[in-house]
Design a protein around this motif. Structure first.
Motif, short mmCIF file in Angstrom:
data_model
loop_
_atom_site.label_atom_id
_atom_site.label_comp_id
_atom_site.label_asym_id
_atom_site.label_seq_id
_atom_site.Cartn_x
_atom_site.Cartn_y
_atom_site.Cartn_z
N GLY A 70 0.83 -1.25 -0.01
CA GLY A 70 0.07 0.01 -0.02
C GLY A 70 0.74 1.32 0.19
O GLY A 70 0.51 2.18 -0.61
N VAL A 71 1.99 1.33 0.77
CA VAL A 71 2.73 2.50 0.90
C VAL A 71 3.38 2.85 -0.53
O VAL A 71 3.53 3.87 -0.90
N LEU A 72 3.87 1.66 -0.85
CA LEU A 72 4.58 1.91 -2.36
C LEU A 72 3.57 2.31 -3.67
O LEU A 72 3.75 3.30 -4.37
N VAL A 73 2.46 1.77 -3.65
CA VAL A 73 1.32 2.18 -4.54
C VAL A 73 1.06 3.70 -4.36
O VAL A 73 1.11 4.44 -5.04
N GLY A 74 0.97 4.21 -2.96
CA GLY A 74 0.47 5.51 -2.66
C GLY A 74 1.55 6.46 -2.99
O GLY A 74 1.32 7.53 -3.62
N ILE A 75 3.00 5.96 -2.74
CA ILE A 75 3.82 6.89 -3.12
C ILE A 75 4.31 7.08 -4.68
O ILE A 75 4.44 8.24 -5.21
N VAL A 76 4.07 6.12 -5.23
CA VAL A 76 4.30 6.12 -6.83
C VAL A 76 3.22 7.04 -7.46
O VAL A 76 3.42 7.70 -8.02
N ALA A 77 1.88 6.78 -6.99
CA ALA A 77 0.86 7.59 -7.46
C ALA A 77 1.13 9.00 -7.04
O ALA A 77 1.03 10.02 -8.01
N GLY A 78 1.47 9.42 -6.07
CA GLY A 78 1.95 10.91 -5.40
C GLY A 78 2.84 11.53 -6.36
O GLY A 78 2.91 12.54 -6.82
N GLU A 79 4.06 10.54 -6.47
CA GLU A 79 5.26 11.24 -7.23
C GLU A 79 4.89 11.26 -8.88
O GLU A 79 5.25 12.49 -9.11
N VAL A 80 3.97 10.52 -9.37
CA VAL A 80 3.71 10.74 -10.66
C VAL A 80 2.88 12.00 -10.82
O VAL A 80 3.17 12.83 -11.83
N PRO A 109 -6.79 -6.36 0.68
CA PRO A 109 -7.60 -5.95 1.59
C PRO A 109 -7.53 -4.23 2.00
O PRO A 109 -6.65 -3.77 1.41
N ARG A 110 -8.21 -3.86 3.05
CA ARG A 110 -8.44 -2.38 3.22
C ARG A 110 -7.15 -1.77 3.83
O ARG A 110 -7.09 -0.75 3.63
N ILE A 111 -6.39 -2.58 4.24
CA ILE A 111 -4.84 -2.08 5.12
C ILE A 111 -4.04 -1.33 3.77
O ILE A 111 -3.49 -0.44 3.90
N VAL A 112 -4.32 -2.24 2.23
CA VAL A 112 -3.55 -1.49 1.31
C VAL A 112 -4.11 -0.37 0.95
O VAL A 112 -3.59 0.52 0.56
N LEU A 113 -5.56 -0.37 0.82
CA LEU A 113 -6.11 0.88 0.47
C LEU A 113 -5.79 1.97 1.09
O LEU A 113 -5.45 3.05 0.90
N ALA A 114 -5.94 1.75 2.66
CA ALA A 114 -5.59 2.94 3.64
C ALA A 114 -4.15 3.24 3.58
O ALA A 114 -3.96 4.50 3.66
N GLN A 115 -3.33 2.47 3.31
CA GLN A 115 -1.98 2.87 3.39
C GLN A 115 -1.46 3.65 2.02
O GLN A 115 -0.63 4.40 1.89
N ALA A 116 -2.36 2.92 0.84
CA ALA A 116 -2.09 3.69 -0.42
C ALA A 116 -2.28 5.12 -0.36
O ALA A 116 -1.80 6.21 -1.05
N GLY A 117 -3.72 5.29 0.21
CA GLY A 117 -4.20 6.52 0.37
C GLY A 117 -3.10 7.68 1.34
O GLY A 117 -3.07 8.62 0.78
N ALA A 118 -2.72 7.11 2.44
CA ALA A 118 -2.02 7.77 2.99
C ALA A 118 -0.74 8.11 2.59
O ALA A 118 -0.08 9.28 2.66
N GLY A 119 -0.27 7.28 1.69
CA GLY A 119 1.00 7.30 0.97
C GLY A 119 0.96 8.53 -0.10
O GLY A 119 1.99 9.30 -0.17
N ALA A 120 -0.05 8.51 -0.54
CA ALA A 120 -0.34 9.56 -1.56
C ALA A 120 -0.67 11.11 -1.11
O ALA A 120 0.20 12.07 -1.65
N VAL A 121 -1.20 10.97 0.10
CA VAL A 121 -1.44 12.09 0.75
C VAL A 121 -0.03 12.79 1.38
O VAL A 121 0.09 13.98 1.00
N LEU A 122 0.57 11.99 1.95
CA LEU A 122 2.06 12.43 2.50
C LEU A 122 2.61 12.86 1.40
O LEU A 122 3.54 14.08 1.42
N THR A 123 2.87 12.12 0.26
CA THR A 123 3.77 12.54 -1.02
C THR A 123 3.48 13.95 -1.21
O THR A 123 4.28 14.70 -1.74
N VAL A 124 2.35 14.07 -1.75
CA VAL A 124 1.73 15.38 -2.35
C VAL A 124 1.68 16.28 -1.45
O VAL A 124 2.11 17.67 -1.63
N ALA A 125 1.45 16.22 0.01
CA ALA A 125 1.04 17.46 1.04
C ALA A 125 2.58 17.63 1.28
O ALA A 125 2.59 19.10 1.35
N VAL A 126 3.44 17.01 1.56
CA VAL A 126 4.87 17.44 1.87
C VAL A 126 5.63 17.99 0.70
O VAL A 126 6.02 19.16 0.68
#
Length: 378
Positions: A70-80, A109-126
């Motif tokens: 989930g973290v990797l998916v979120g960060i990749v989406a945010g960086e792109v 499962p939902r833990i992947v969705l939650a971490q993907a969303g959180a990773g994208a938020v942190l990447t773009v927000a910071v």
């Protein structure tokens, strides 16, 4: 100490050990991340370790890998999105949406969705080049520590894992029938409602047991330490499956007993009290051959007394007696009696069985069981 109190202490003791592991893993992950990274506050490493281990025993390794995915998916989406559009509210919304869509398409499962969303938020927000990198490092450290704890240091032995789930399920059944027995003896309708609520809630415990049965398969497949336990784990997994039927029979018994008249209730109460005691005794140590042997003998005594009790002179009494026989048959099967023999013995109200020895635990687990204050039958 009563059976209900013993069950509460067993549940509390079982919950404490995984929590201590989470605390230790969080501390170790924080120390490693601070030693490895250039950032001074690697808070996500201990968070990742705690979240990864926050799952049922036997499923914690997969939970760690899901968190990392989930973290990797979120960060990749945010960086792109940052590279294409820069920062801003629109970029944040797009990155989170894209990360969640990818995670959903992966059918995780939902833990992947939650971490993907959180990773994208942190990447773009910071919005810094290093934020995503450090989060990946922290996630790797936290998930790595979680895998160290779950797959190497504290890998659950599959049969012991199943036994704990069996104990929890049997405790719930005993507690529900104990309330039912109290309601029969006192004629208390509020107690009757509480008993039915407790037995309906028992389905959650049986769902946990079903998940544990699946997790025990994963432990065998992915843990190097317990590969040799395939055969005993399969036997215990099949045995644990009989508790689904026993749980349904307990619910049916409670409903028919509480629907009976005053005379039938008076006749049923002693039998229910004995069944409750048998369940508590089995819950104290589901893998003890002597406890299972005593359970079969006591169950057959209860069933043998039905024919002479006069319980089945009325329709409501016959229904309750049928429920009692169903519980008795399912108890015999769980104890190790073949199903066809158990049904015949319950129907005839007589029989004698030598139950087979259940799968034995490895010696460290047997030693821990001997030291456990509730290993004796009530």
């Amino acid at each position: 100490m009563s059976g209900a109190a013993g069950g509460s202490w067993r549940r509390a003791a079982a919950a404490a050990w995984p929590l201590l592991q989470q605390a230790a893993a969080a501390t170790l992950a924080w120390w490693i991340a601070r030693a490895l990274g250039d950032h001074d506050d690697p808070f996500f490493a201990p968070v990742a370790a705690v979240v990864a281990l926050n799952a049922s025993r036997g499923d914690r390794g997969r939970n760690a890998l899901r968190l990392l995915l989930g973290v990797l998916v979120g960060i990749v989406a945010g960086e792109v999105v940052l590279a294409a559009l820069g920062g801003g509210y629109g970029s944040l919304a797009l990155a989170v949406f894209a990360a969640l869509v990818v995670a959903r398409l992966l059918d995780e499962p939902r833990i992947v969705l939650a971490q993907a969303g959180a990773g994208a938020v942190l990447t773009v927000a910071v919005g810094t080049d290093s934020a995503g990198f450090y989060r990946v490092v922290d996630a790797l450290v936290g998930a790595g520590v979680a895998l160290l704890f779950s797959q190497l240091l504290f890998t659950p032995e599959p049969v012991a894992l199943l036994r704990r789930a069996e104990t929890a399920a049997l405790d719930r059944m005993a507690a529900g029938l104990e309330l039912t027995c109290d309601a029969l003896e006192r004629g208390d309708e509020r107690l009757a409602e509480r008993a039915m609520t407790a037995l309906r809630a028992m389905r959650d415990g049986l769902a946990d047991l079903a998940r544990t049965r699946q997790a025990s398969t994963s432990v065998i497949r992915y843990s190097i330490a317990w590969r040799f336990r395939t055969a005993p784990s399969a036997r215990e997994r099949e045995n644990a499956g009989h508790l689904d039927l026993l749980g349904g029979s307990c619910l049916m018994l409670a409903r028919t007993a509480l629907a009976a008249g005053p005379d039938e209730r008076a006749l049923l109460a002693p039998a229910l009290k004995e069944i409750t005691a048998i369940l508590h005794a089995l819950a104290a140590d589901p893998g003890d051959q002597a406890a299972r042997q005593r359970a079969t003998e006591r169950v057959l005594e209860v069933v043998g007394g039905l024919n002479d009790s006069g319980l089945e002179t009325e329709a409501a009494g016959r229904d309750a007696a049928a429920g009692l026989r169903a519980v008795a048959a399912d108890l015999l099967v769980f104890a190790g009696v073949p199903a066809e023999y158990a049904v015949a013995a319950v129907r005839e109200g007589a029989g004698r069985f030598e139950v087979p020895e259940p799968p034995r635990l490895p010696w460290p687990h047997r030693l821990a069981r001997l030291r456990h204050p509730f290993h004796k039958s009530d």
